[in-house]
Structures are given as C-alpha cells and as structure tokens.
Design an enzyme around this catalytic site. Structure first.
Site, mmCIF file in Angstrom:
data_model
loop_
_atom_site.group_PDB
_atom_site.id
_atom_site.type_symbol
_atom_site.label_atom_id
_atom_site.label_comp_id
_atom_site.label_asym_id
_atom_site.label_seq_id
_atom_site.Cartn_x
_atom_site.Cartn_y
_atom_site.Cartn_z
ATOM 1 N N LEU A 70 5.707 1.202 -8.274
ATOM 2 C CA LEU A 70 4.288 1.308 -7.975
ATOM 3 C C LEU A 70 3.496 0.429 -8.919
ATOM 4 O O LEU A 70 3.961 0.055 -9.989
ATOM 5 C CB LEU A 70 3.805 2.767 -8.029
ATOM 6 C CG LEU A 70 4.057 3.629 -9.269
ATOM 7 C CD1 LEU A 70 3.092 3.291 -10.407
ATOM 8 C CD2 LEU A 70 3.891 5.097 -8.919
ATOM 9 N N SER A 71 2.306 0.079 -8.480
ATOM 10 C CA SER A 71 1.405 -0.687 -9.330
ATOM 11 C C SER A 71 0.852 0.236 -10.407
ATOM 12 O O SER A 71 0.531 1.394 -10.130
ATOM 13 C CB SER A 71 0.246 -1.249 -8.502
ATOM 14 O OG SER A 71 0.706 -2.088 -7.474
ATOM 15 N N THR A 123 -2.184 -3.892 -9.192
ATOM 16 C CA THR A 123 -2.686 -4.231 -10.520
ATOM 17 C C THR A 123 -3.368 -5.592 -10.507
ATOM 18 O O THR A 123 -4.336 -5.811 -11.245
ATOM 19 C CB THR A 123 -1.537 -4.229 -11.542
ATOM 20 O OG1 THR A 123 -0.853 -2.969 -11.471
ATOM 21 C CG2 THR A 123 -2.057 -4.439 -12.954
ATOM 22 N N ALA A 124 -2.878 -6.494 -9.676
ATOM 23 C CA ALA A 124 -3.498 -7.816 -9.575
ATOM 24 C C ALA A 124 -4.954 -7.680 -9.160
ATOM 25 O O ALA A 124 -5.848 -8.325 -9.738
ATOM 26 C CB ALA A 124 -2.729 -8.670 -8.563
ATOM 27 N N HIS A 161 4.035 -12.138 -6.986
ATOM 28 C CA HIS A 161 5.407 -12.519 -6.624
ATOM 29 C C HIS A 161 5.597 -14.040 -6.735
ATOM 30 O O HIS A 161 4.982 -14.696 -7.566
ATOM 31 C CB HIS A 161 5.786 -11.971 -5.252
ATOM 32 C CG HIS A 161 5.660 -10.482 -5.140
ATOM 33 N ND1 HIS A 161 6.101 -9.629 -6.118
ATOM 34 C CD2 HIS A 161 5.122 -9.693 -4.167
ATOM 35 C CE1 HIS A 161 5.852 -8.374 -5.764
ATOM 36 N NE2 HIS A 161 5.257 -8.389 -4.588
#
Length: 291
Positions: A70-71, A123-124, A161
């Site tokens: 998960l983030s 999160t990004a 990614h």
C-alpha cells in the site's frame, strides 16, 4: 502413494495467506524467492495477487488481502485495519516520482496545470500536493500517463514505477523530481510504498509474515541475477540494464528494514500530510517487526 497422501494432508493443513502486490519488476524481484518456492513456509501457503497500487489501496478498505502493498499516503485511512511491516518498503533516497511535461516548464509553473496522476491515495500524489497544492489532478492509469503527456491530454504527468526512467526516450522534460525536493526539505528518503498485514491475523502470525518477506528480499539481493531474470517478465518496455537500475532504486537496504531513519521518514510524511489537511488524523504510525 503414501507420499502423495502426505503431500495432500500437508497442503490441506496449510493456512492460506493472500499476499497482494504490484505487477512491477521491483516487487517481482522482492517476492521472487517466495513466489518460486525458494523459501520454506511450513504451515502457510502464500497466494500472490497482482494489481496496481491504487487498486490495492482501495481493496485494503475492505481487508481483501491478508498482506498487501500500500501507499504510505493510504495508511492513515487504514491504520485501524492494517499495521505496517518494517521490511519490504520502497524508499527514494534523493529521487522519487517525477513530474514531466512535453515542453520545458519550470516547477513554479505547475500551479493551475492539468496533471495526470496515478491515484489520489498514492504517495506520489500526496507529495505533489505538498509541493504544489494548486493543480488540477486528472486520474489516469499509471502506465498511460506518459502517452497522456506526449499526446497533450494533460499539461504534465506524475510518473511512478518505470516511467521515471523511460520518459527521456519520449522526448519529455522533467519538471521536478519529488524525491529530490523532499530531500531538500527534510534530508530524509521519501517513503513511497510499504507492506502491511491485517491486524486481525494477530501479532504472532504478523511477525512470521514479516520474517518471511525479509527473507525473500534477502534471497533476491543475494541471488541478484536469477531474481532479475524472473523480474524481467514484469519489466514493461525496459531492457535488462534499465530494469536492473530500476530494481536497484527500490529494492535495497531500505527494503530489508526501515531502520530509525526510515521510520522517521514515514512519520514525517504522515505528519506533513496531516498538518496540510491531506490525510486523516491522528498523525500516528504503527510498525510491526519480526522481533
């Protein structure tokens, strides 16, 4: 015949652990040993489910999987259901998600722009909101953002990614590396995604899972060539050399264990997000180790 009966009995007695993670080369590398049965997990059978991180963040709301990637940005909304394992995470040490555009753009110009983002719980996205609160997010599949920027569907794109390494090949321009910006602000690595286990499984099983994941990461790092060969099937559009670079970015010492600095980085991210009104409070973080 007896051997077959014994195997059947063992399989029947095994507890299934549903383990969900992203279909990316770094996660494939991390879980290579576990997915290919290089590790003994007596009493437990791990079933791997592969899905993109935004989907996994959403699935965690209903505790779909026993263990899930998960983030870190999604964690505050899940802390009553999951506890973070202190291994298996991805940190960007002075690098991270990148915002790109089809033409040269100063990072101060992002305000008001339409930006393709891979998910509102990533999160990004949280880090970009901390950097520049005033942009228009456009939800896109993470692997469609490069084309979205190139074709003018959005003014800029937030890459996670392998897109972080592929964008120069398309003639796109870096606007800001959020990992660099975060390091400028905090002197800490940027915590991106981690693994979490359902609290309902209990401490004993949670610690056993943490131990298994750390061993899988260790095996991959110690058998790098074979683990990378396995991971290449998930390395979208990347040559081996580039895939190796990408794996090195996100499977490293931080993945083996957060350490005090890694835990501090996670707490800092959650704290800043909470104070900015981007995450639900309180700004508390709970880690589970194998010890």
């Amino acid at each position: 015949m007896p051997a077959r009966q014994t195997a059947s009995k063992t399989e029947k007695e095994s507890v299934e652990i549903k383990l969900a993670h992203s279909p990316d080369s770094d996660d494939a590398f991390m879980f290579y040993a576990l997915a290919t049965h290089k590790l003994a997990t007596p009493g437990y059978k791990y079933t791997h489910i592969l899905s993109d991180i935004q989907t996994l963040n959403e699935a965690a709301q209903t505790e779909t999987y026993d263990v899930t990637a998960l983030s870190f940005a999604a964690y505050p909304g899940l802390r009553d259901k999951y506890v973070l394992l202190d291994c298996g995470a991805s940190f960007g040490e002075n690098y991270g998600p990148i915002v790109v555009a089809s033409k040269s753009m100063r990072r101060e110009e992002l305000g008001g722009k339409r930006v393709g983002v891979p998910g509102l719980k990533t999160t990004a996205y949280l880090t970009l909101k901390l950097f520049e609160p005033n942009f228009e997010p456009v939800m896109m599949a993470f692997d469609k953002i490069l084309d979205g920027v190139k074709n003018g569907v959005v003014d800029a794109g937030l890459l996670i990614h392998e897109g972080q390494l592929l964008f120069p090949q398309l003639g796109l321009h870096r606007v800001v590396d959020l990992g660099v910006w975060w390091h400028e602000q905090t002197k800490l690595p940027l915590p991106l995604g981690g693994n979490a286990v359902r609290k309902a499984l209990g401490l004993e099983l949670g610690r056993e899972i943490a131990k298994t994941i750390r061993q899988s990461v260790e095996y991959g790092l110690e058998h790098r060539e074979e683990a990378l060969n396995y991971a290449m099937q998930f390395a979208r559009d990347m040559e081996t050399e580039l895939a190796d670079k990408f794996v090195s970015m996100y499977v490293n010492k931080w993945t083996l264990g957060y350490g005090e600095q890694g835990k501090q980085a996670v707490k800092e991210l959650i704290d800043r997000g909470t104070r900015a009104g981007l995450l639900p409070g309180p700004a508390s973080v709970e880690f589970l180790s194998e010890d």
